[in-house]
Write an enzyme that holds these catalytic residues in place. Structure first.
Site, PDB file in Angstrom:
ATOM      1  CD  GLN A   1       3.935   5.035   3.093  1.00 26.87           C
ATOM      2  OE1 GLN A   1       4.616   4.514   3.963  1.00 26.87           O
ATOM      3  NE2 GLN A   1       2.705   4.636   2.848  1.00 26.87           N
TER       4      GLN A   1
ATOM      5  CB  VAL B   1       8.631   8.862   3.746  1.00 29.77           C
ATOM      6  CG1 VAL B   1       9.662   9.868   3.268  1.00 29.77           C
ATOM      7  CG2 VAL B   1       8.217   7.924   2.616  1.00 29.77           C
TER       8      VAL B   1
ATOM      9  CE  LYS C   1      18.821  11.312   6.119  1.00 25.72           C
ATOM     10  NZ  LYS C   1      18.686  12.574   6.886  1.00 25.72           N
TER      11      LYS C   1
ATOM     12  CD  GLU D   1       8.397   2.323  10.749  1.00 24.42           C
ATOM     13  OE1 GLU D   1       8.210   1.756  11.829  1.00 24.42           O
ATOM     14  OE2 GLU D   1       9.356   2.069   9.997  1.00 24.42           O
TER      15      GLU D   1
ATOM     16  CG  ASN E   1       6.068   8.850  -6.653  1.00 17.37           C
ATOM     17  OD1 ASN E   1       5.392   9.826  -6.300  1.00 17.37           O
ATOM     18  ND2 ASN E   1       5.684   8.032  -7.612  1.00 17.37           N
TER      19      ASN E   1
ATOM     20  N   GLY F   1       0.809  -1.203   0.000  1.00 17.56           N
ATOM     21  CA  GLY F   1       0.000   0.000   0.000  1.00 17.56           C
ATOM     22  C   GLY F   1       0.845   1.257   0.000  1.00 17.56           C
TER      23      GLY F   1
ATOM     24  NE  ARG G   1      18.667  10.418  -5.279  1.00 16.00           N
ATOM     25  CZ  ARG G   1      19.115  11.167  -6.296  1.00 16.00           C
ATOM     26  NH1 ARG G   1      18.281  11.721  -7.123  1.00 16.00           N
ATOM     27  NH2 ARG G   1      20.411  11.344  -6.449  1.00 16.00           N
ATOM     28  CB  ILE G   2      11.548  12.663  -2.274  1.00 15.60           C
ATOM     29  CG1 ILE G   2      11.729  13.244  -0.852  1.00 15.60           C
ATOM     30  CG2 ILE G   2      10.115  12.186  -2.482  1.00 15.60           C
ATOM     31  CD1 ILE G   2      11.545  12.249   0.278  1.00 15.60           C
TER      32      ILE G   2
END
Lengths: 360, 750
Positions: free
Chosen positions: B649, B714, B712, B716, B642, B477, B639-640
């Site tokens: 999230q 995202v 890294k 939690e 998406n 999910g 770095r993200i």
């Protein structure tokens, strides 16, 4: 789930005959019954499916101005019926404050009146419950009592009736129309549910096989349409049963209350008509500065007999505050349109007009 | 994302597909019902299993009416401790650090309510359910021990998964003695059950000594190996399929008894068997967040700097296994203090064993720490955001290591600006809305570690110009199939629509654990490396082939992009992947890659994601119903890959914070130990009306050490900070400091 017979009668008479057998239960929307069956709380030997019975799904205005709501009308349909909403806005507000859209699409008017308590000890087949099994005892005493009754409870049972719909209905003197083997009869909603006393399993005045065919709102209910509110307190903004709720309806002439109706929800094993409160409000000006104090005194009268059934003493104070607020809201007038959060403390409060009538 | 973020050097670069806010690749499958979850599988000859569960919390099962169940029409088999076949591994053993002691009918002992005590297999779900009821168990019951005071306290050997229970740095007593102000905060958090939308389910089918299980798993390879050990077959004989998970939150990372019983049942009856737990059964053996009772002391000097921070937590666990919510550890890595002391005490109660539940320790501990920080700031007469800035840590307070990156200051600034924090009155009960509701604003700092596990991936470039990436990654999910496909496309130098990502099966290379917010970093690193490896091999072919326009470019002199290799020094000279393979006579070329943390970086740096959450609540001044009218978070997580999915999230985590602050509360009857609100009517999570405005913003952060991709996590962090921010906003609105979560109307009534 146990094995059971399933019958689908073609007429009310057939239904009554089929449901007169021991262990039979009527099935309409099933939003409560099927949950109870899956939990093992209720194990009917026979389900009598009434959803296809003709003539029970109409909302009619009778010649005398009363509104007759067929037992199979869904909560969603009733709450969105323009004539009904105009005549009984607080009832519509109560309906829309309850459950979720999916449940309201399935749940029926008759089933709402017949829904069982949400007491966790009633639901849990492994807990002792006099309501489920006479004489078994009551494990709710000494358990988690936050949601339990503060009015009309007994040592045998401290459960509450969870309906929102029934609260404004009982304030408006609604009548339950019943079909039975001996013909039709009717009972005031206020007298329909029994307080637990020594026999909490005897939940209503229905006799074996009897079927609710309609709920009737008397013509005089329309007198309150301009000043009727339902207020429901709970932590979750939607889709939660009431911690406590109140329906207030005021008939106002020349700025003064000529008749007041107040009912409380989730405080007793039945929708609680707070008759003791009502005289305190008659003759009072709703625009006077001290109205809130009057409302508070009325609310205190409503809860005068209340006593905690466990660790729920604060529910009494909350009930008084909710009743007070409901009266203040009713005095301000029914909202011009249904609030986006029906029954919520976060619904906007309408501005009071000089005529005290914002509903038109 | 800016192009200054370093990417691994080589033939491909991250950033063509990665970084784009793509919608979910599996979105249509999911909304049309075509995505297959475990319980959707209906192999031929399927039988249904239902377990009977204990209604007492402690004691022994003394009788089961097996005959009554067996004669019920449709019942095929009843499994009890009396006839349960042996297992290859002891369910009460601890084979590895992710082994929880579980119940697989090894004996008649009852250790919590809801424990499986028998399994009924039948032709239909209804027959199995009624068969389980007909067992009518009788017990020799002992009194349940529920709650902090009824349970047995002990000093735990570890908290969380293998973390030390106690920590000290500097002299806290000296710090308190030197402080101008010492504040104490006490707060309790309840038991919470994961309750993913998809309840646990398993379908097991044997073919000789080969086993296929359809089961949601956050740790596919580990679970496959565990099943193999329990059933004494080689791991390669077990196929575990977990293509889609309807939410895991930690509860689907660990093998449990009913799964073993379902596999056993399939072998006993010689048919495929399905076991799907009911919502009510989610409140028992499947893990939960243990309750905590926290006590914090903060010493502060005249300038508003911490002189000492002490965080003690009592955490509940079961009577037979240890998982202590490591709440106090939330104070280790956030605020600068010369003296820091944390301590955990365990309390054994008669519930199932807790487990990791979204931000285990961080969620409950952050709630306590952020409330304590707020209380100290208020006592100082200091803005709570200013107080946090004064205690900003430039290095990790616990270890003294530098952070691999830390853009928390930017998060505070971005969040405060987006929220409109400036001008907040210091004192409580100062703000009202137009309807007369009390309004309060609160802040909380969010923080979560950036761990990595180990993963492998296999990449294939085909002659038709498509690419295939294979890894046992986990779509639960969170959007892994989409984000990992973006990394795969960049790793292979292909457009996204040319890449197939195969995931969710133990037949694929080990994708590691989807937990700890480390899945994208770990699996993503393996995927990028595998893709790069395939392109490197392709480059070798081309640059050595005289017929290629890339001949002689040198192995390092070409880059892969959109399905073509280009000369790095002359973009006009390029060749399609397929042409290179065709001339080489190859149908495809494969690459392999692995993802794991560089031990040198791990030794040198402290690695965390950070964020700042700002909450506005409205509270009715008489009735005290609370509504979180606005929640704004700003997060820096490297770095993200998406941004759309990352925000999803993060906002989901923040809504979980609302849930933690105001709703979730598992109520166990203190006499019987039974959960009394074991369904969604009684166990509340927020609905849409409870989250009218939740916004997450991403703050740019470059991390050169966390891994080669700078990722890294995202998953939690959104839970942390949020619950505390809401509690602090409730104080600011009402002047009442909550001392228990969830915050109840009655707690504010006065």
């Amino acid at each position: 789930m146990n094995l059971f017979d399933y019958v689908r009668p073609a007429s009310v008479a057939e239904a009554v005959a089929a449901a007169s057998a021991p262990g039979a239960a009527y099935l309409a929307g099933g939003t409560n019954l099927l949950d109870l069956m899956k939990a093992g709380t209720h194990r009917p030997a026979r389900l009598v499916d009434i959803t296809r019975l003709p003539g029970l799904d109409a909302i009619e205005v009778l010649p005398d101005g009363a509104i007759r709501i067929g037992a199979l009308v869904t909560n969603a349909d009733l709450a969105r019926d323009p004539a009904f909403v105009a005549a009984a806005p607080a009832v519509a507000e109560a309906l829309l404050s309850g459950a979720s859209p999916q449940l309201r699409n399935a749940a029926t008017v008759g089933g709402n009146v017949m829904q069982r308590t949400r007491c966790a000890y009633f639901y849990d087949p492994d807990s002792a419950c006099n309501r489920r099994e006479p004489g078994a005892g009551c494990d709710a005493h000494g358990g988690d009592t936050r949601g339990q009754a503060v009015l009309g409870w007994s040592e045998a049972c401290i459960a509450t009736h969870p309906s929102d719909f029934c609260v404004p209905l009982v304030a408006l003197d609604a009548v339950v129309e019943i079909a039975g083997a001996d013909g039709a009869r009717e009972v005031a909603l206020e007298a329909f549910h029994n307080l637990p006393g020594d026999d909490p399993a005897n939940e209503t005045v229905l006799r074996p096989g009897e079927l609710i065919t309609a709920i009737r709102l008397p013509a005089e209910a329309a007198r309150f349409k301009a000043h009727a509110r339902y207020l429901k307190l709970r932590e979750r903004t939607s889709y939660a049963f009431a911690l406590v709720s109140a329906a207030a309806s005021l008939a106002i002439e020349d700025g003064a209350i000529v008749e007041a109706r107040l009912a409380l929800g989730a405080v007793a094993a039945k929708p609680w008509r707070a008759r003791a409160a009502e005289p305190h409000l008659v003759g009072v000006s709703v625009t006077a500065a001290g109205f809130e104090e009057v409302a508070r005194r009325a609310a205190e009268a409503a809860l005068q007999e209340a006593r905690p059934s466990g660790d729920n003493a604060r529910k009494i104070e909350l009930a008084m505050r909710v009743a007070t607020r409901a009266l203040v809201l009713a005095a301000a007038g029914s909202p011009a349109r249904m609030p986006a959060l029906p029954g919520s403390v976060f619904a906007p409060v309408p501005t009071l007009t000089a005529a005290g009538d914002v509903h038109g | 994302m800016a192009d200054i973020i370093p990417t691994p050097t080589g033939h491909v670069r991250l950033g063509s597909n990665a970084g784009q806010p793509l919608t979910r690749r599996d979105g249509v499958l999911k909304v049309t019902g075509a995505a297959t979850y475990a319980a959707d599988n209906r192999p031929d000859g399927l039988a249904y299993a239902v377990f009977a569960h204990s209604s007492v919390a402690r004691g022994r099962v003394t009788s089961l009416d097996v005959d009554a169940a067996k004669v019920h029409p449709g019942v095929i088999e009843v499994i009890t401790p009396a006839n349960r076949p042996p297992l290859g591994r002891d369910p009460d053993g601890k084979a590895h650090m992710f082994s929880w002691r579980t119940e697989a009918l090894q004996n008649d002992t009852v250790r919590y309510a809801g424990q499986p005590i028998a399994l009924v297999v039948a032709e239909t779900l209804e027959a199995a359910t009624e068969g389980a009821r007909l067992l009518a168990p009788r017990y020799a019951a002992e009194p349940a021990r529920i709650g902090f005071d009824a349970g047995e306290a002990y000093d735990p050997p570890a908290v969380g998964i293998g973390s030390p229970p106690n920590f000290a740095k500097g002299d806290v007593e000296a710090g308190f003695a030197a402080a101008d102000q010492v504040t104490e905060t006490r707060i309790e958090t309840p038991l919470q059950y994961h309750n993913a939308l998809e309840p646990h389910a398993i379908v097991a089918a044997w073919d000789g000594d080969r086993l296929t299980v359809d089961v949601p798993s956050q740790a596919i390879a580990m679970a496959r190996n565990d099943f193999a050990a329990y059933f004494e077959v080689p791991p390669e004989n077990v196929t575990l399929r977990s293509p889609f998970i309807g939410g895991g939150f930690g509860s689907k990372a660990i093998l449990n008894g009913p799964q073993l019983l379902c596999v056993l049942a399939a072998r006993m009856v010689g048919r495929p068997v399905k076991l799907a737990v009911t919502r009510q059964q989610m409140f028992g053996h499947l893990g939960h967040r243990g309750a905590t009772r926290q006590h914090l002391r903060l010493g502060v000097d005249g300038e508003g700097h911490l002189t000492a921070l002490e965080h003690n937590a009592i955490s509940t666990t079961s009577s037979f296994d240890d998982f202590l919510e490591p709440a106090a550890n939330a104070s280790h890595n956030l605020y600068a203090t010369p003296a820091l002391k944390t301590h955990h005490t365990g309390v054994r109660v008669d519930t199932g064993t807790p487990g990791p539940m979204r931000a285990p320790g961080e969620a409950s501990g952050s709630a306590g720490l952020e409330c304590a920080m707020d209380e100290a700031a208020a006592a100082l007469g200091l803005d709570p955001l200013e107080f946090r800035l004064r205690n900003y840590s430039e290095t990790d307070p616990a270890s003294g290591k530098p952070f691999s990156s830390k853009a928390l200051r930017e998060c505070y600034a971005e969040g405060a600006s987006r929220f409109g924090w400036a001008g907040r009155p210091l004192a409580p009960r100062q703000m009202r809305d137009e309807a007369g509701c009390l309004v309060g604003w609160g802040v909380g700092t969010a923080m979560f570690p950036a761990p990595m596990f180990q993963a492998k991936a296999r990449a294939t470039l085909a002659r038709d110009g498509t690419g295939l990436m294979e890894i046992a990654a986990v779509e639960m999910g969170q959007g892994a199939l989409t984000a990992l496909a973006q990394i795969a496309a960049d790793g292979l130098g292909l457009d996204g629509d040319k890449v197939e990502l195969r995931a969710g099966s133990s037949e694929l290379p080990d994708g590691g654990i989807a937990g700890g917010s480390g899945h994208t970093a770990t699996a993503g690193s393996a995927i990028f490396a595998a893709g790069s490896d395939a392109v490197r091999k392709l480059a070798e072919l081309a640059t050595r082939d005289e017929a290629s326009p890339l001949f002689g470019a040198g192995n390092a002199g070409v880059v892969g992009r959109a399905g073509r290799l280009h000369r790095a020094d002359d973009e006009r000279r390029s060749e399609a992947y397929g042409d290179i393979l065709q001339r080489a006579g190859l149908s495809h070329i494969e690459g392999e890659g692995a993802g794991a943390r560089d031990p040198a970086d791990a030794a040198e740096y402290a690695m965390f994601s950070h964020g700042a959450v700002f909450a506005e609540v409205k509270v009715d001044p008489d009735l005290y119903q609370i509504r979180v009218s606005r929640l704004v978070g700003a997060f820096a997580a490297g770095r993200i890959i998406n941004p759309r999915l990352a925000k999803s999230q993060l906002t989901g985590g923040m809504i979980w914070g609302i849930s933690f602050a105001l709703h979730e509360d598992a109520i166990h009857d203190p006499r019987t130990g039974r959960p009394m609100n074991a369904d969604f009517a009684g166990y509340h999570v927020p609905v849409n009306a409870d989250a009218p405005s939740v916004e997450a913003f991403l703050v740019e952060e470059v991390d050169r050490h966390v891994n080669a991709l700078g990722i890294k996590g995202v998953g939690e962090i959104g839970v942390t900070g949020s619950a505390g921010a809401i509690a602090n906003a409730v104080w600011h609105a009402t002047g009442v400091r909550p001392n228990r979560f969830p915050i109840r109307i009655e707690a504010l009534l006065h």
